[in-house]
Design a protein around this motif. Structure first.
Motif, PDB file in Angstrom:
ATOM      1  N   GLU B   3     -10.033  -3.913 -14.038  1.00 50.68           N
ATOM      2  CA  GLU B   3      -9.325  -5.075 -13.298  1.00 50.68           C
ATOM      3  C   GLU B   3     -10.163  -6.524 -13.383  1.00 50.68           C
ATOM      4  OE1 GLU B   3      -9.391  -1.799 -12.160  1.00 50.68           O
ATOM      5  OE2 GLU B   3      -7.521  -1.421 -11.603  1.00 50.68           O
ATOM      6  N   MET B   4     -11.613  -6.200 -13.229  1.00 56.04           N
ATOM      7  CA  MET B   4     -12.131  -7.314 -13.512  1.00 56.04           C
ATOM      8  C   MET B   4     -12.206  -8.090 -14.836  1.00 56.04           C
ATOM      9  SD  MET B   4     -14.369  -8.793 -11.426  1.00 56.04           S
ATOM     10  CE  MET B   4     -16.161  -8.933 -10.765  1.00 56.04           C
ATOM     11  N   SER B   5     -12.219  -7.482 -15.938  1.00 53.58           N
ATOM     12  CA  SER B   5     -12.028  -7.868 -17.238  1.00 53.58           C
ATOM     13  C   SER B   5     -10.638  -8.586 -17.296  1.00 53.58           C
ATOM     14  CB  SER B   5     -12.472  -7.277 -18.163  1.00 53.58           C
ATOM     15  OG  SER B   5     -11.699  -6.150 -18.505  1.00 53.58           O
ATOM     16  N   LEU B   6      -9.636  -7.818 -16.820  1.00 57.40           N
ATOM     17  CA  LEU B   6      -8.258  -8.471 -16.762  1.00 57.40           C
ATOM     18  C   LEU B   6      -8.126  -9.855 -16.057  1.00 57.40           C
ATOM     19  CD1 LEU B   6      -6.034  -5.141 -16.110  1.00 57.40           C
ATOM     20  CD2 LEU B   6      -6.521  -6.336 -18.071  1.00 57.40           C
ATOM     21  N   GLN B   8     -10.368 -11.774 -15.718  1.00 57.59           N
ATOM     22  CA  GLN B   8     -11.078 -12.873 -16.404  1.00 57.59           C
ATOM     23  C   GLN B   8     -10.152 -13.550 -17.515  1.00 57.59           C
ATOM     24  OE1 GLN B   8     -14.336 -13.794 -16.558  1.00 57.59           O
ATOM     25  NE2 GLN B   8     -15.647 -12.021 -15.762  1.00 57.59           N
ATOM     26  N   ASP B   9      -9.337 -12.441 -18.048  1.00 56.27           N
ATOM     27  CA  ASP B   9      -8.125 -13.089 -18.811  1.00 56.27           C
ATOM     28  C   ASP B   9      -7.092 -13.851 -18.218  1.00 56.27           C
ATOM     29  OD1 ASP B   9      -9.172 -11.509 -21.160  1.00 56.27           O
ATOM     30  OD2 ASP B   9      -7.881  -9.771 -20.839  1.00 56.27           O
ATOM     31  N   VAL B  10      -6.868 -13.548 -16.909  1.00 61.05           N
ATOM     32  CA  VAL B  10      -6.002 -14.178 -16.076  1.00 61.05           C
ATOM     33  C   VAL B  10      -6.603 -15.610 -15.878  1.00 61.05           C
ATOM     34  CG1 VAL B  10      -5.088 -14.889 -13.772  1.00 61.05           C
ATOM     35  CG2 VAL B  10      -5.074 -12.297 -14.745  1.00 61.05           C
ATOM     36  N   LEU B  11      -7.888 -15.800 -15.725  1.00 63.53           N
ATOM     37  CA  LEU B  11      -8.554 -17.120 -15.645  1.00 63.53           C
ATOM     38  C   LEU B  11      -8.475 -17.898 -16.869  1.00 63.53           C
ATOM     39  CD1 LEU B  11     -10.010 -19.012 -13.999  1.00 63.53           C
ATOM     40  CD2 LEU B  11     -12.116 -17.991 -14.619  1.00 63.53           C
ATOM     41  N   GLU B  12      -8.327 -17.273 -18.059  1.00 64.60           N
ATOM     42  CA  GLU B  12      -8.205 -18.030 -19.244  1.00 64.60           C
ATOM     43  C   GLU B  12      -6.861 -18.257 -19.430  1.00 64.60           C
ATOM     44  OE1 GLU B  12      -9.705 -16.508 -22.806  1.00 64.60           O
ATOM     45  OE2 GLU B  12     -11.513 -15.395 -21.968  1.00 64.60           O
ATOM     46  N   ILE B  13      -5.927 -17.485 -19.055  1.00 62.01           N
ATOM     47  CA  ILE B  13      -4.568 -17.920 -18.901  1.00 62.01           C
ATOM     48  C   ILE B  13      -4.324 -19.234 -18.205  1.00 62.01           C
ATOM     49  CG2 ILE B  13      -2.240 -17.454 -18.504  1.00 62.01           C
ATOM     50  CD1 ILE B  13      -2.946 -14.472 -19.685  1.00 62.01           C
ATOM     51  N   VAL B  39      -2.923  -0.739 -13.621  1.00 64.30           N
ATOM     52  CA  VAL B  39      -4.111  -1.297 -12.761  1.00 64.30           C
ATOM     53  C   VAL B  39      -3.705  -1.017 -11.342  1.00 64.30           C
ATOM     54  CG1 VAL B  39      -4.394  -2.886 -14.493  1.00 64.30           C
ATOM     55  CG2 VAL B  39      -2.880  -3.532 -12.660  1.00 64.30           C
ATOM     56  N   ASP B  40      -4.599  -1.291 -10.711  1.00 69.09           N
ATOM     57  CA  ASP B  40      -4.719  -1.114  -9.272  1.00 69.09           C
ATOM     58  C   ASP B  40      -4.394  -2.621  -8.374  1.00 69.09           C
ATOM     59  OD1 ASP B  40      -5.041  -0.685  -6.430  1.00 69.09           O
ATOM     60  OD2 ASP B  40      -6.916   0.285  -6.544  1.00 69.09           O
ATOM     61  N   PRO B  41      -3.381  -2.945  -7.973  1.00 71.03           N
ATOM     62  CA  PRO B  41      -3.455  -4.111  -7.527  1.00 71.03           C
ATOM     63  C   PRO B  41      -4.218  -4.685  -6.480  1.00 71.03           C
ATOM     64  CG  PRO B  41      -1.197  -3.185  -7.370  1.00 71.03           C
ATOM     65  CD  PRO B  41      -2.014  -2.136  -7.900  1.00 71.03           C
ATOM     66  N   GLN B  42      -4.723  -3.646  -5.581  1.00 67.75           N
ATOM     67  CA  GLN B  42      -5.554  -3.811  -4.733  1.00 67.75           C
ATOM     68  C   GLN B  42      -7.202  -4.231  -5.303  1.00 67.75           C
ATOM     69  OE1 GLN B  42      -5.854  -0.388  -1.913  1.00 67.75           O
ATOM     70  NE2 GLN B  42      -5.366  -1.734  -0.208  1.00 67.75           N
ATOM     71  N   ALA B  43      -7.480  -3.693  -6.519  1.00 69.00           N
ATOM     72  CA  ALA B  43      -8.521  -3.919  -7.023  1.00 69.00           C
ATOM     73  C   ALA B  43      -8.610  -5.329  -7.821  1.00 69.00           C
ATOM     74  CB  ALA B  43      -8.774  -2.928  -8.431  1.00 69.00           C
ATOM     75  N   MET B  44      -7.515  -5.546  -8.097  1.00 73.32           N
ATOM     76  CA  MET B  44      -7.056  -6.964  -8.700  1.00 73.32           C
ATOM     77  C   MET B  44      -7.279  -8.141  -7.660  1.00 73.32           C
ATOM     78  SD  MET B  44      -5.974  -6.870 -12.017  1.00 73.32           S
ATOM     79  CE  MET B  44      -4.920  -8.178 -12.739  1.00 73.32           C
ATOM     80  N   SER B  45      -6.806  -7.654  -6.446  1.00 68.04           N
ATOM     81  CA  SER B  45      -6.877  -8.642  -5.354  1.00 68.04           C
ATOM     82  C   SER B  45      -8.600  -8.826  -5.031  1.00 68.04           C
ATOM     83  CB  SER B  45      -6.316  -8.301  -4.024  1.00 68.04           C
ATOM     84  OG  SER B  45      -5.023  -8.278  -4.304  1.00 68.04           O
ATOM     85  N   PHE B  46      -9.064  -7.775  -5.133  1.00 68.88           N
ATOM     86  CA  PHE B  46     -10.559  -7.712  -4.863  1.00 68.88           C
ATOM     87  C   PHE B  46     -11.368  -8.519  -5.949  1.00 68.88           C
ATOM     88  CE2 PHE B  46     -14.719  -5.559  -5.651  1.00 68.88           C
ATOM     89  CZ  PHE B  46     -15.168  -5.665  -4.391  1.00 68.88           C
ATOM     90  N   CYS B  47     -11.036  -8.448  -7.088  1.00 65.54           N
ATOM     91  CA  CYS B  47     -11.496  -9.256  -8.145  1.00 65.54           C
ATOM     92  C   CYS B  47     -11.391 -10.719  -8.248  1.00 65.54           C
ATOM     93  CB  CYS B  47     -11.433  -8.802  -9.546  1.00 65.54           C
ATOM     94  SG  CYS B  47     -11.711  -7.228  -9.703  1.00 65.54           S
TER      95      CYS B  47
END
Lengths: 262, 113
Positions: B3-6, B8-13, B39-47
């Motif tokens: 989720e952390m590297s995903l 990072q991709d969100v930030l690039e977008i 992916v775990d949505p909670q982990a996405m929020s965490f990152c």
């Protein structure tokens, strides 16, 4: 009440669509005044993996142009991937040029083991990362510069979760499950077994000593992926390796290109 | 924890969009996460906060839109909802399902100023 269209002020955490248009009256003032600072909505609609997928697409076309079969080997740590790789290489290296990309968080132990078999290998250390991504593999391919009509084996980081989401540009993902891990792994890690085209059940020489129900394992794997091709083998005893080598040979033939005369 | 590297991709977008659409600050980010995306949505929020810090989206609110998993049942010839890849068809119990939706994740929309 909003003065633009008369909708309710109740905020539901989401903009409200107004008959096919966008509502611009959601700022602090609840209305849109030209020239006044106001936030706006920007449609993005981009897949989060689109960057990785673009790199993977480049890798895939570079491999196809050179007639290279790339296999992405994924499993838990300790399933016997590296041993299986060395045995596979020993079996095939007389017939086809082979190169290897090794992915691990740290150390170059695995690439060293592969190089001992006489084939070129590079180690990619992901550091804190839990998977290889297509950009890393693209850099690896450029550095390795594999021959035309060859086999490229990519050993992913030992992890059945994260590598499932990342396309590297490979022809297939090959999931390795050893019988010491338990027959329920395909259900515990469904995304990976769904993404894989092949499942290798490794260490079958240990079956007499374990309570591993192979019938259940096959059933669970087919639940998450009805089309998955399954090969039972033991890298140690050599049982099943001929079938695995035969499967690779079949795939190699399918992606061969005609070489231009020198 | 991919989720952390995903993220990072969100930030690039988001940064690409900031250059293209010329905005300086992101107030809200809407991500659409499929039930079968892995992916775990909670982990996405965490990152999210950690990754966005110092960027155009620093301090932004993350809104996650959940998309259900959908599959086509070969036996029934119907579309059914599933919550995991190992689910059976809720109508006939078959595992002969082809996933048709909810496998992806995307940046839908941004509220910017």
């Amino acid at each position: 009440m909003c003065t633009v269209c008369g909708c309710s002020d109740k905020r539901d955490g989401r903009y409200r669509k107004v008959k096919g248009g966008l509502h611009f009256g959601r700022g602090a003032a609840g209305l849109h005044v030209p020239g006044m600072s106001q936030s706006r909505l920007v449609q993005v609609e981009r897949d989060i993996l689109s960057k990785n997928d673009a790199y993977a697409g480049n890798n895939r076309s570079m491999l196809a142009e050179r007639g290279i079969l790339a296999l992405n080997l994924v499993s838990s740590p300790g399933s016997g991937k590296t041993t299986l790789l060395t045995r596979t290489i020993e079996r095939l290296k007389g017939g086809v040029p082979i190169s290897v990309i090794e992915g691990d968080q740290e150390t170059s132990f695995d690439a060293d083991r592969i190089r001992e078999t006489g084939v070129p290998a590079i180690q990619i250390n992901t550091g804190k990362g839990c998977h290889l991504d297509a950009r890393m593999v693209g850099d690896g391919i450029r550095q390795l510069n594999p021959q035309q009509n060859s086999l490229l084996l990519i050993e992913n980081v030992g992890n059945l979760v994260c590598p499932a989401s990342f396309d590297l540009g490979e022809a297939c993902k090959v999931a390795i499950l050893s019988v010491t891990e338990g027959e329920d792994k395909p259900l515990k890690y469904p995304d990976m077994f769904h993404a894989a085209s092949v499942m290798l059940i490794n260490k079958i020489d240990l079956l007499p000593y374990l309570e591993f129900d192979i019938g259940k394992c096959l059933d669970y794997a087919r639940r998450v992926n009805p089309d998955i091709h399954i090969i039972r083998l033991s890298a140690k005893s050599g049982e099943g390796l001929a079938e695995w080598a035969g499967w690779i040979g079949h795939k190699l033939a399918a992606c061969r290109i005609e070489l231009e005369p020198a | 924890m991919h989720e952390m590297s995903l993220m990072q991709d969100v930030l690039e977008i988001i940064e690409d969009a900031a250059r293209e659409k010329k905005f300086g600050r992101v107030k809200t980010v809407w991500l659409e996460i499929g039930a079968l995306s892995g992916v775990d949505p909670q982990a996405m929020s965490f990152c999210f906060d950690a990754v966005m810090q110092g960027s155009v989206a620093s301090g932004a609110i993350l809104e996650i839109l959940h998309k259900p998993g959908l599959a086509w049942c070969m036996k029934c010839g119907k579309q059914v909802e599933i919550s995991a890849r190992f689910d059976a068809c809720e109508l006939c119990g078959s595992f002969e399902l082809q996933v048709t939706g909810g496998g992806g994740m995307r940046v839908k929309e941004l509220e910017v100023e």
